[in-house]
Design a protein around this motif. Structure first.
Motif, PDB file in Angstrom:
ATOM      1  N   PHE A 169      12.511   1.816 -23.389  1.00  0.00           N
ATOM      2  CA  PHE A 169      13.208   0.529 -23.474  1.00  0.00           C
ATOM      3  C   PHE A 169      13.904   0.459 -24.843  1.00  0.00           C
ATOM      4  O   PHE A 169      13.422  -0.212 -25.762  1.00  0.00           O
ATOM      5  N   PRO A 170      15.021   1.140 -24.994  1.00  0.00           N
ATOM      6  CA  PRO A 170      15.607   1.342 -26.325  1.00  0.00           C
ATOM      7  C   PRO A 170      16.122   0.071 -26.989  1.00  0.00           C
ATOM      8  O   PRO A 170      16.316   0.062 -28.207  1.00  0.00           O
ATOM      9  N   ASN A 171      16.320  -1.002 -26.224  1.00  0.00           N
ATOM     10  CA  ASN A 171      16.855  -2.234 -26.807  1.00  0.00           C
ATOM     11  C   ASN A 171      15.811  -3.335 -26.931  1.00  0.00           C
ATOM     12  O   ASN A 171      16.154  -4.493 -27.194  1.00  0.00           O
ATOM     13  N   ALA A 172      14.552  -2.979 -26.756  1.00  0.00           N
ATOM     14  CA  ALA A 172      13.492  -3.991 -26.752  1.00  0.00           C
ATOM     15  C   ALA A 172      12.763  -4.051 -28.091  1.00  0.00           C
ATOM     16  O   ALA A 172      12.517  -3.019 -28.729  1.00  0.00           O
ATOM     17  N   GLN A 173      12.417  -5.262 -28.484  1.00  0.00           N
ATOM     18  CA  GLN A 173      11.498  -5.480 -29.590  1.00  0.00           C
ATOM     19  C   GLN A 173      10.097  -5.570 -29.005  1.00  0.00           C
ATOM     20  O   GLN A 173       9.853  -6.322 -28.061  1.00  0.00           O
ATOM     21  N   VAL A 174       9.170  -4.787 -29.550  1.00  0.00           N
ATOM     22  CA  VAL A 174       7.813  -4.718 -29.014  1.00  0.00           C
ATOM     23  C   VAL A 174       6.883  -5.576 -29.861  1.00  0.00           C
ATOM     24  O   VAL A 174       6.815  -5.416 -31.088  1.00  0.00           O
ATOM     25  N   PHE A 175       6.174  -6.485 -29.215  1.00  0.00           N
ATOM     26  CA  PHE A 175       5.241  -7.387 -29.896  1.00  0.00           C
ATOM     27  C   PHE A 175       3.804  -6.960 -29.586  1.00  0.00           C
ATOM     28  O   PHE A 175       3.431  -6.792 -28.424  1.00  0.00           O
ATOM     29  N   VAL A 176       3.006  -6.795 -30.644  1.00  0.00           N
ATOM     30  CA  VAL A 176       1.615  -6.370 -30.513  1.00  0.00           C
ATOM     31  C   VAL A 176       0.734  -7.348 -31.282  1.00  0.00           C
ATOM     32  O   VAL A 176       1.034  -7.675 -32.445  1.00  0.00           O
ATOM     33  N   PRO A 177      -0.366  -7.833 -30.693  1.00  0.00           N
ATOM     34  CA  PRO A 177      -1.276  -8.717 -31.432  1.00  0.00           C
ATOM     35  C   PRO A 177      -1.863  -8.006 -32.650  1.00  0.00           C
ATOM     36  O   PRO A 177      -2.214  -6.815 -32.588  1.00  0.00           O
ATOM     37  N   LYS A 178      -1.951  -8.731 -33.762  1.00  0.00           N
ATOM     38  CA  LYS A 178      -2.354  -8.117 -35.035  1.00  0.00           C
ATOM     39  C   LYS A 178      -3.727  -7.453 -34.953  1.00  0.00           C
ATOM     40  O   LYS A 178      -3.918  -6.332 -35.446  1.00  0.00           O
ATOM     41  N   ALA A 179      -4.701  -8.140 -34.349  1.00  0.00           N
ATOM     42  CA  ALA A 179      -6.050  -7.571 -34.314  1.00  0.00           C
ATOM     43  C   ALA A 179      -6.084  -6.264 -33.526  1.00  0.00           C
ATOM     44  O   ALA A 179      -6.857  -5.348 -33.849  1.00  0.00           O
ATOM     45  N   ASP A 180      -5.249  -6.148 -32.508  1.00  0.00           N
ATOM     46  CA  ASP A 180      -5.193  -4.891 -31.761  1.00  0.00           C
ATOM     47  C   ASP A 180      -4.487  -3.803 -32.567  1.00  0.00           C
ATOM     48  O   ASP A 180      -4.911  -2.645 -32.568  1.00  0.00           O
ATOM     49  N   ALA A 181      -3.405  -4.164 -33.243  1.00  0.00           N
ATOM     50  CA  ALA A 181      -2.706  -3.189 -34.085  1.00  0.00           C
ATOM     51  C   ALA A 181      -3.616  -2.697 -35.204  1.00  0.00           C
ATOM     52  O   ALA A 181      -3.655  -1.493 -35.508  1.00  0.00           O
ATOM     53  N   ASP A 182      -4.352  -3.614 -35.811  1.00  0.00           N
ATOM     54  CA  ASP A 182      -5.244  -3.236 -36.905  1.00  0.00           C
ATOM     55  C   ASP A 182      -6.325  -2.258 -36.443  1.00  0.00           C
ATOM     56  O   ASP A 182      -6.799  -1.418 -37.227  1.00  0.00           O
ATOM     57  N   TYR A 211       9.151   3.140 -31.725  1.00  0.00           N
ATOM     58  CA  TYR A 211       9.576   1.751 -31.912  1.00  0.00           C
ATOM     59  C   TYR A 211       9.342   1.311 -33.359  1.00  0.00           C
ATOM     60  O   TYR A 211      10.176   0.624 -33.958  1.00  0.00           O
ATOM     61  N   ARG A 212       8.215   1.734 -33.897  1.00  0.00           N
ATOM     62  CA  ARG A 212       7.951   1.417 -35.306  1.00  0.00           C
ATOM     63  C   ARG A 212       8.985   2.073 -36.204  1.00  0.00           C
ATOM     64  O   ARG A 212       9.512   1.452 -37.124  1.00  0.00           O
ATOM     65  N   ALA A 213       9.325   3.334 -35.928  1.00  0.00           N
ATOM     66  CA  ALA A 213      10.307   4.051 -36.742  1.00  0.00           C
ATOM     67  C   ALA A 213      11.686   3.410 -36.660  1.00  0.00           C
ATOM     68  O   ALA A 213      12.452   3.453 -37.631  1.00  0.00           O
ATOM     69  N   ALA A 214      12.003   2.804 -35.519  1.00  0.00           N
ATOM     70  CA  ALA A 214      13.315   2.178 -35.324  1.00  0.00           C
ATOM     71  C   ALA A 214      13.342   0.720 -35.767  1.00  0.00           C
ATOM     72  O   ALA A 214      14.359   0.031 -35.593  1.00  0.00           O
ATOM     73  N   GLY A 215      12.242   0.215 -36.332  1.00  0.00           N
ATOM     74  CA  GLY A 215      12.179  -1.183 -36.748  1.00  0.00           C
ATOM     75  C   GLY A 215      12.063  -2.144 -35.586  1.00  0.00           C
ATOM     76  O   GLY A 215      12.424  -3.323 -35.697  1.00  0.00           O
ATOM     77  N   LYS A 216      11.540  -1.661 -34.462  1.00  0.00           N
ATOM     78  CA  LYS A 216      11.447  -2.477 -33.257  1.00  0.00           C
ATOM     79  C   LYS A 216      10.006  -2.877 -32.916  1.00  0.00           C
ATOM     80  O   LYS A 216       9.698  -3.204 -31.779  1.00  0.00           O
ATOM     81  N   LEU A 217       9.138  -2.840 -33.901  1.00  0.00           N
ATOM     82  CA  LEU A 217       7.754  -3.245 -33.697  1.00  0.00           C
ATOM     83  C   LEU A 217       7.476  -4.514 -34.496  1.00  0.00           C
ATOM     84  O   LEU A 217       7.728  -4.564 -35.698  1.00  0.00           O
ATOM     85  N   THR A 218       6.966  -5.534 -33.812  1.00  0.00           N
ATOM     86  CA  THR A 218       6.539  -6.774 -34.464  1.00  0.00           C
ATOM     87  C   THR A 218       5.053  -6.959 -34.221  1.00  0.00           C
ATOM     88  O   THR A 218       4.614  -7.054 -33.066  1.00  0.00           O
ATOM     89  N   VAL A 219       4.280  -6.961 -35.293  1.00  0.00           N
ATOM     90  CA  VAL A 219       2.852  -7.259 -35.212  1.00  0.00           C
ATOM     91  C   VAL A 219       2.695  -8.747 -35.513  1.00  0.00           C
ATOM     92  O   VAL A 219       3.060  -9.208 -36.598  1.00  0.00           O
ATOM     93  N   PHE A 220       2.176  -9.497 -34.544  1.00  0.00           N
ATOM     94  CA  PHE A 220       2.157 -10.956 -34.709  1.00  0.00           C
ATOM     95  C   PHE A 220       0.736 -11.487 -34.846  1.00  0.00           C
ATOM     96  O   PHE A 220      -0.230 -10.906 -34.343  1.00  0.00           O
TER      97      PHE A 220
END
Length: 337
Positions: A169-182, A211-220
């Motif tokens: 999904f090259p045009n998507a911003q990916v949202f991940v819950p902080k506790a899961d990312a951590d 996605y992280r490398a492309a700046g498309k990862l948001t940890v919320f």
């Protein structure tokens, strides 16, 4: 003397007989003989998508495939109780339960949001059909602008990648819950995990990496605004940051709840039953009880990742803490009552 009427009638009869024979031969030529002309037996299922309307939002359930889950992984109630619930749903205790892997696409008007991405082929050929079903539903992966992950298990995040390891999904911003990312993206946590679990950490990191490398990862963090019409609902227990997403439009609500339920036959009537995959089983049970109660009392629509496809329905409260799943009915796309 010749009887012309007799010969005329006889000639007419001969012509009728000839016409009947020729018609029969022509019909036989057009209609294949029984058995010889039967079509090849189809072996493929219909495309795995289902649409419904939620207020002004368009919701599409997407089938990624299925995985077999051993009922022995369920605990928290006596084995006779679990076996009876399985038997009531015509499920054999000795065989793995066919368990759907679903994701949900929501078109809000402002965004095209995908909740979870399926598994790709990480766990075998019975999975990894989300992209094909997305296209069958009339969408392209490039059109998805937002991906909300309920958690980072591979059957929810693995579909972020194509078979060649690129962004699906090259045009998507990916949202991940902080506790899961951590937890799942931490090398320290991965190193401390049992050896049989360390591969899961690697799959999660690999899925997120481009996605992280492309700046498309948001940890919320909890309470952070994600997109208009959707809010994050904390649902920890299955994983540290497991999160459900509540979509709201015109007083209609749909809770996409991830892995609150793995076995519908057992865990709706017996919400005290946990599964070995739960990171914190007591907390997972408490979260399930709370969400079941809330969803039933507010008549929310529910979309479950592992509820039989399309995994959309409502919940009805029963006696002694039990609940009943009421699946949506197949029909034309229209605003649900």
């Amino acid at each position: 003397m010749y009887d012309f009427n007799h010969f005329a009638a006889a000639g007419l009869r001969r012509r009728l007989r000839r016409w009947a024979v020729l018609s029969t031969l022509a019909l036989a030529a057009m209609v294949p003989s029984i058995g010889a002309g039967l079509p090849t037996q189809p072996v493929s299922q219909v495309p795995g998508y289902f649409r419904m309307q939620l207020g002004t939002f368009d919701v599409t359930a997407l089938y990624d495939g299925h995985v077999g889950i051993d009922a022995a992984l369920l605990g928290g109630a006596g084995r006779p109780t679990i076996d009876a619930a399985l038997a009531a749903a015509f499920l054999a205790r000795a065989a793995p339960v066919q368990t759907a892997v679903n994701a949900y696409l929501v078109r809000t008007g402002a965004n095209l949001i995908l909740v979870d991405t399926g598994t790709a082929k990480l766990f075998g050929d019975h999975l990894g059909y989300l992209l094909a079903n997305l296209r069958a539903a009339g969408y392209a992966p490039e059109q998805v602008d937002t991906i909300l992950l309920t958690h980072l298990h591979p059957d929810h995040a693995g579909g972020l990648l194509t078979a060649t390891g690129n962004m699906a999904f090259p045009n998507a911003q990916v949202f991940v819950p902080k506790a899961d990312a951590d937890y799942w993206l931490s090398p320290k946590q991965a190193a401390a995990a049992p050896k049989d679990k360390q591969a899961l950490f690697g799959m999660s990191r690999d899925a997120i990496a481009p996605y992280r490398a492309a700046g498309k990862l948001t940890v919320f963090a909890p309470g952070q605004v994600l997109r208009e019409g959707v809010s994050a609902v904390r649902a920890p227990g299955h994983t540290p940051g497991h999160t459900a997403y509540l979509f709201s439009s015109d007083k209609q609500n749909l809770l996409v709840w991830g892995d609150i339920v793995h076995n519908a036959a057992v865990q709706f009537p017996h919400p005290q039953v946990a599964i070995e995959f739960d990171w914190d089983q007591p907390r997972a049970v408490a979260t399930r009880r709370a969400l079941l109660s809330q969803a039933a009392s507010r008549a929310w629509w529910i979309a479950g990742a592992h509820v039989p496809f399309p995994g959309v329905g409502r919940i009805q409260a029963g006696k002694d803490g039990a609940y009943r799943w009421v699946p949506t009915e197949y029909g034309p796309v229209h605003e649900q009552p």
